[in-house]
Write an enzyme that holds these catalytic residues in place. Structure first.
Site, PDB file in Angstrom:
ATOM      1  N   LYS A  54      -8.377   6.006 -19.218  1.00  0.00           N
ATOM      2  CA  LYS A  54      -8.710   6.468 -20.552  1.00  0.00           C
ATOM      3  C   LYS A  54      -7.499   6.367 -21.494  1.00  0.00           C
ATOM      4  O   LYS A  54      -7.014   5.288 -21.752  1.00  0.00           O
ATOM      5  CB  LYS A  54      -9.267   7.890 -20.480  1.00  0.00           C
ATOM      6  CG  LYS A  54     -10.311   8.106 -19.363  1.00  0.00           C
ATOM      7  CD  LYS A  54     -11.508   7.180 -19.445  1.00  0.00           C
ATOM      8  CE  LYS A  54     -12.690   7.579 -18.573  1.00  0.00           C
ATOM      9  NZ  LYS A  54     -12.491   7.593 -17.127  1.00  0.00           N
ATOM     10  N   ASP A 108      -7.642  18.733 -14.667  1.00  0.00           N
ATOM     11  CA  ASP A 108      -7.953  17.388 -15.147  1.00  0.00           C
ATOM     12  C   ASP A 108      -7.551  17.353 -16.624  1.00  0.00           C
ATOM     13  O   ASP A 108      -8.185  17.970 -17.471  1.00  0.00           O
ATOM     14  CB  ASP A 108      -9.449  17.125 -14.974  1.00  0.00           C
ATOM     15  CG  ASP A 108      -9.869  15.729 -15.440  1.00  0.00           C
ATOM     16  OD1 ASP A 108      -9.138  15.119 -16.237  1.00  0.00           O
ATOM     17  OD2 ASP A 108     -10.946  15.268 -15.025  1.00  0.00           O
ATOM     18  N   ARG A 167       0.843  -1.194   0.000  1.00  0.00           N
ATOM     19  CA  ARG A 167       0.000   0.000   0.000  1.00  0.00           C
ATOM     20  C   ARG A 167       0.875   1.240   0.000  1.00  0.00           C
ATOM     21  O   ARG A 167       0.608   2.217  -0.685  1.00  0.00           O
ATOM     22  CB  ARG A 167      -0.934   0.017   1.228  1.00  0.00           C
ATOM     23  CG  ARG A 167      -1.659   1.360   1.370  1.00  0.00           C
ATOM     24  CD  ARG A 167      -2.720   1.394   2.448  1.00  0.00           C
ATOM     25  NE  ARG A 167      -2.419   0.672   3.646  1.00  0.00           N
ATOM     26  CZ  ARG A 167      -1.572   1.076   4.600  1.00  0.00           C
ATOM     27  NH1 ARG A 167      -0.889   2.202   4.467  1.00  0.00           N
ATOM     28  NH2 ARG A 167      -1.385   0.334   5.674  1.00  0.00           N
ATOM     29  N   TYR A 226     -17.029  16.385 -15.613  1.00  0.00           N
ATOM     30  CA  TYR A 226     -17.428  14.982 -15.558  1.00  0.00           C
ATOM     31  C   TYR A 226     -18.409  14.758 -14.397  1.00  0.00           C
ATOM     32  O   TYR A 226     -18.204  15.252 -13.289  1.00  0.00           O
ATOM     33  CB  TYR A 226     -16.172  14.125 -15.406  1.00  0.00           C
ATOM     34  CG  TYR A 226     -16.434  12.693 -15.032  1.00  0.00           C
ATOM     35  CD1 TYR A 226     -17.314  11.900 -15.784  1.00  0.00           C
ATOM     36  CD2 TYR A 226     -15.810  12.114 -13.939  1.00  0.00           C
ATOM     37  CE1 TYR A 226     -17.563  10.587 -15.438  1.00  0.00           C
ATOM     38  CE2 TYR A 226     -16.049  10.792 -13.586  1.00  0.00           C
ATOM     39  CZ  TYR A 226     -16.926  10.041 -14.332  1.00  0.00           C
ATOM     40  OH  TYR A 226     -17.181   8.739 -13.994  1.00  0.00           O
TER      41      TYR A 226
END
Length: 380
Positions: A196, A171, A47, A99
């Site tokens: 994406k 973004d 982690r 978004y």
């Protein structure tokens, strides 16, 4: 290194000190042996850090011309980490055309925790300054925006943010670092849904952040480790592999995007076409200045302007796939009002242009003739 070389080699020196493998190995482990308490080779628990993820984070930093990269389990996990820099009473100014998932995170999670959001049009900086007060901490920008392809002047907003001591986050999912590098234009934080274009093959869900400032990076690394929304080594490997062909894919996305946009604009059954490459697109001059191409994302409305007319088209498509997401090698079509932006109230959606007849295309890397023929038969 120039950009194309960076996608393949950037941050990848000594990718495998054990055997000198050309591709970084997938370190599918949760923990690492120690010679003595605290005696390890830089990794103790996955982690906190994993060698495959570390290679990806270095690659992300390299292609965005940043110093520090962070990879997360999704784009929203990356945004969530940015929001955790703030406390109740802080205020954030965000573009109003963004978004749906970002809007939902801001309004349904962080507004409930006492952070105030202002959603405003960002065609220019006029009127933004009056929203800034002593509680304002961040300006959140998407450019091009999702799904209206609005272009926001990163440099102008960077100057505004610096004037008032604010952070500017961008973004950069739609443009990718191939077309646009926000840190070079003055942004403090770049966010990607690596699901994406960076991954590029619709086979992974991941998010990323890139920054230049060490103090900011340390705060974000602490949040990344403390909150734990990290990606696994297999996913890290897939995005690393995707980045290596980013420049090749983006070139074709841009070429096909232009061809499809021009076809749609010439079709009498189509009303509005939103693509930053058109000279009459709002802020086209800004897009030309801050991007090296106009991308493969396009939105359009039908002349009938009804839900049925949009539904009829997307149901008839054969090469384009009706599906959520974007940025893969395959062409996708979406209906924002009922899919990606369904979490935004209808009244708010329609104010920004997300009407029921709006269709969003993610133009892939197929032959442009096949894509245009598919749209032709679907539109009728």
């Amino acid at each position: 290194m120039k950009f194309n070389t960076k996608t393949i080699h950037g941050g990848q020196e000594n990718a495998d000190p054990a055997y000198n493998s050309v591709m970084p190995p997938i370190y599918q482990t949760s923990t690492y042996s120690q010679s003595t308490p605290g005696g390890h080779k830089g990794f103790e628990y996955s982690r906190s850090g994993n060698p495959t993820r570390a290679m990806l984070e270095q690659s992300l930093a390299s292609i965005e011309n940043g110093e520090y990269g962070l990879a997360f389990g999704s784009g929203l996990a990356a945004i969530d980490a940015v929001m955790k820099l703030f406390k109740p009473g802080d205020e954030i100014i965000s573009t109003n055309d963004l978004y749906g998932g970002s809007y939902r995170l801001f309004t349904k999670i962080f507004e409930n925790l006492g952070i105030k959001f202002h959603f405003v049009g960002m065609q220019n900086t006029d009127g933004i300054e009056k929203l800034i007060n002593e509680h304002t901490k961040l300006i959140w920008v998407e450019t091009p925006t999702n799904p209206m392809m609005n272009i926001i002047d990163i440099e102008a907003f960077s100057k505004l943010a610096k004037k008032h001591g604010l952070l500017l986050a961008v973004d950069n999912t739609f443009a990718t670092p191939y077309l646009q590098q926000p840190l070079e234009l003055g942004a403090d934080i770049v966010m990607h849904s690596a699901t994406k274009y960076l991954g590029g093959h619709s086979d992974v869900v991941m998010g990323g952040l890139v920054v230049k400032d060490q103090e900011l990076a340390e705060k974000l690394y602490f949040i990344q480790n403390a909150s734990g929304a990290v990606c696994g080594p297999q996913d890290s490997f897939l995005v690393l592999r995707g980045i290596k062909t980013l420049h090749l894919r983006m070139q074709r996305h841009c070429e096909n995007g232009e061809a499809v946009a021009k076809y749609l604009k010439s079709n009498p059954k189509i009303d509005k076409v939103y693509w930053p490459g058109f000279e009459d697109h709002p802020n086209h001059d800004i897009a030309k200045k801050q991007m090296k191409g106009f991308g493969g994302m396009i939105s359009f409305t039908t002349r009938e302007n009804t839900l049925k007319s949009a539904t009829d088209i997307v149901e008839k498509l054969k090469v384009f796939t009706l599906a959520e997401s974007l940025g893969g090698v395959e062409s996708l079509a979406g209906h924002p009002a009922s899919m990606t932006h369904a979490s935004i109230p209808a009244e708010e959606r329609q104010k920004t242009g997300v009407v029921d007849s709006l269709i969003r295309l993610s133009v892939g890397v197929e032959d442009e003739e096949d894509l245009i023929a598919d749209l032709k038969q679907a539109i009728g």
